[in-house]
Write an enzyme that holds these catalytic residues in place. Structure first.
Site, PDB file in Angstrom:
ATOM      1  N   MET A  10      20.786 -48.598  12.047  1.00 56.62           N
ATOM      2  CA  MET A  10      21.253 -49.153  13.331  1.00 56.62           C
ATOM      3  C   MET A  10      20.934 -48.208  14.495  1.00 56.62           C
ATOM      4  O   MET A  10      21.842 -47.642  15.091  1.00 56.62           O
ATOM      5  CB  MET A  10      22.764 -49.420  13.258  1.00 56.62           C
ATOM      6  CG  MET A  10      23.165 -50.367  12.147  1.00 56.62           C
ATOM      7  SD  MET A  10      24.942 -50.396  11.839  1.00 56.62           S
ATOM      8  CE  MET A  10      25.189 -48.818  10.987  1.00 56.62           C
ATOM      9  N   GLN A  52      27.077 -58.138  17.332  1.00 59.49           N
ATOM     10  CA  GLN A  52      27.485 -57.418  18.541  1.00 59.49           C
ATOM     11  C   GLN A  52      27.455 -58.348  19.750  1.00 59.49           C
ATOM     12  O   GLN A  52      28.428 -58.428  20.516  1.00 59.49           O
ATOM     13  CB  GLN A  52      26.556 -56.230  18.800  1.00 59.49           C
ATOM     14  CG  GLN A  52      26.670 -55.087  17.811  1.00 59.49           C
ATOM     15  CD  GLN A  52      25.641 -53.997  18.078  1.00 59.49           C
ATOM     16  OE1 GLN A  52      24.651 -54.221  18.785  1.00 59.49           O
ATOM     17  NE2 GLN A  52      25.859 -52.824  17.520  1.00 59.49           N
ATOM     18  N   THR A  83      25.537 -44.227  14.067  1.00 59.66           N
ATOM     19  CA  THR A  83      25.377 -44.894  15.349  1.00 59.66           C
ATOM     20  C   THR A  83      26.682 -44.767  16.119  1.00 59.66           C
ATOM     21  O   THR A  83      27.756 -44.864  15.522  1.00 59.66           O
ATOM     22  CB  THR A  83      25.030 -46.384  15.178  1.00 59.66           C
ATOM     23  OG1 THR A  83      25.316 -47.094  16.376  1.00 59.66           O
ATOM     24  CG2 THR A  83      25.843 -47.022  14.060  1.00 59.66           C
ATOM     25  N   ASN A  84      26.587 -44.548  17.415  1.00 60.41           N
ATOM     26  CA  ASN A  84      27.789 -44.447  18.229  1.00 60.41           C
ATOM     27  C   ASN A  84      28.476 -45.795  18.384  1.00 60.41           C
ATOM     28  O   ASN A  84      29.690 -45.919  18.228  1.00 60.41           O
ATOM     29  CB  ASN A  84      27.445 -43.901  19.623  1.00 60.41           C
ATOM     30  CG  ASN A  84      27.131 -42.425  19.620  1.00 60.41           C
ATOM     31  OD1 ASN A  84      28.001 -41.575  19.723  1.00 60.41           O
ATOM     32  ND2 ASN A  84      25.854 -42.098  19.494  1.00 60.41           N
ATOM     33  N   CYS A 196      24.200 -42.387  22.383  1.00 53.95           N
ATOM     34  CA  CYS A 196      23.489 -43.351  21.538  1.00 53.95           C
ATOM     35  C   CYS A 196      22.443 -42.529  20.810  1.00 53.95           C
ATOM     36  O   CYS A 196      21.687 -41.781  21.442  1.00 53.95           O
ATOM     37  CB  CYS A 196      22.847 -44.458  22.369  1.00 53.95           C
ATOM     38  SG  CYS A 196      21.824 -45.569  21.390  1.00 53.95           S
TER      39      CYS A 196
END
Length: 230
Positions: A10, A52, A83-84, A196
């Site tokens: 991701m 998302q 992933t953030n 990110c």
């Protein structure tokens, strides 16, 4: 060395960076031919990205929670969400396993505070910059967080999804990010969090007048430290 479990894909571009960093940090710590003990579960980002967009975060969380369970079954001693943005479902993932989840925002907060800084700019996806799940965690750790204006947030988000997640690195986008960083600094930011993991493919310390905090690197370093601790 304990086994590090990675929920990746991701995007896979930044997950590849995680793998490289984990092995480099392990080699630096142990020397010779040592490399990291790790297990990777790589999801299909196209499916996650659609969830998302549609705000179906609980369903995305179920996918990541199942990935975490697979990692635990494969022998992982800890879990990292690579992933953030998907730390929005970190609590859901953490509740699904009995091994610890190393939260990316915690590793970042620790690094910022260790540097002696307090006011930071945050770059990331629109979800990360605008929602509370990440900013709130940073603020709970004692940081004052600033984000770009609406136009800046839109451009930062666009570059992530339309370019960096596809492995595209453009000088025009680097210049746009530099302008956003300059505005954050003018607004009082003492440092900038690259919130990110793909942003690290575009922006480095030389692109900012203040220190930058590359979250994938900080997360990977914290994981190796945990894996090598007693």
């Amino acid at each position: 060395m304990k086994t590090i479990g990675l929920i990746g894909g991701m995007s896979w571009e930044s997950t590849a960076e995680y793998y490289r960093l984990l092995n480099e940090f392990t080699r630096d710590r142990l020397g010779g031919l040592h490399s990291a003990r790790c297990v990777l579960y790589s999801v299909n980002f196209a499916e996650i990205e659609q969830l998302q967009i549609q705000g179906r975060w609980a369903e995305a969380g179920e996918i990541l929670a199942a990935a975490a369970q697979s990692l635990e079954a494969a022998g992982a001693d800890m879990v990292l969400i690579c992933t953030n943005t998907m730390h929005k479902v970190a609590d859901q993932v953490e509740a699904a396993v009995s091994i610890p989840l190393l939260h990316l925002a915690d590793a970042t907060t620790e690094a910022v505070r260790a540097s002696g800084l307090h006011r930071v700019g945050l770059l990331g996806t629109a979800f990360t910059m605008e929602q509370d799940f990440y900013r709130g965690r940073l603020e709970a750790g004692g940081l004052a967080v600033r984000v770009p204006d609406a136009d800046g947030r839109a451009e930062v988000h666009r570059v992530i999804y339309e370019e960096l997640c596809l492995g595209i690195v453009r000088e025009e986008s680097r210049a746009a990010y530099q302008r956003v960083i300059k505005d954050l600094v003018a607004n009082g930011a003492e440092g900038v969090i690259l919130g990110c993991t793909e942003i690290e493919l575009l922006i480095g310390p030389e692109d900012s007048p203040v220190p930058v905090f590359p979250t994938a690197r900080l997360h990977a370093e914290a994981a190796v430290q945990a894996a090598l601790s007693e």
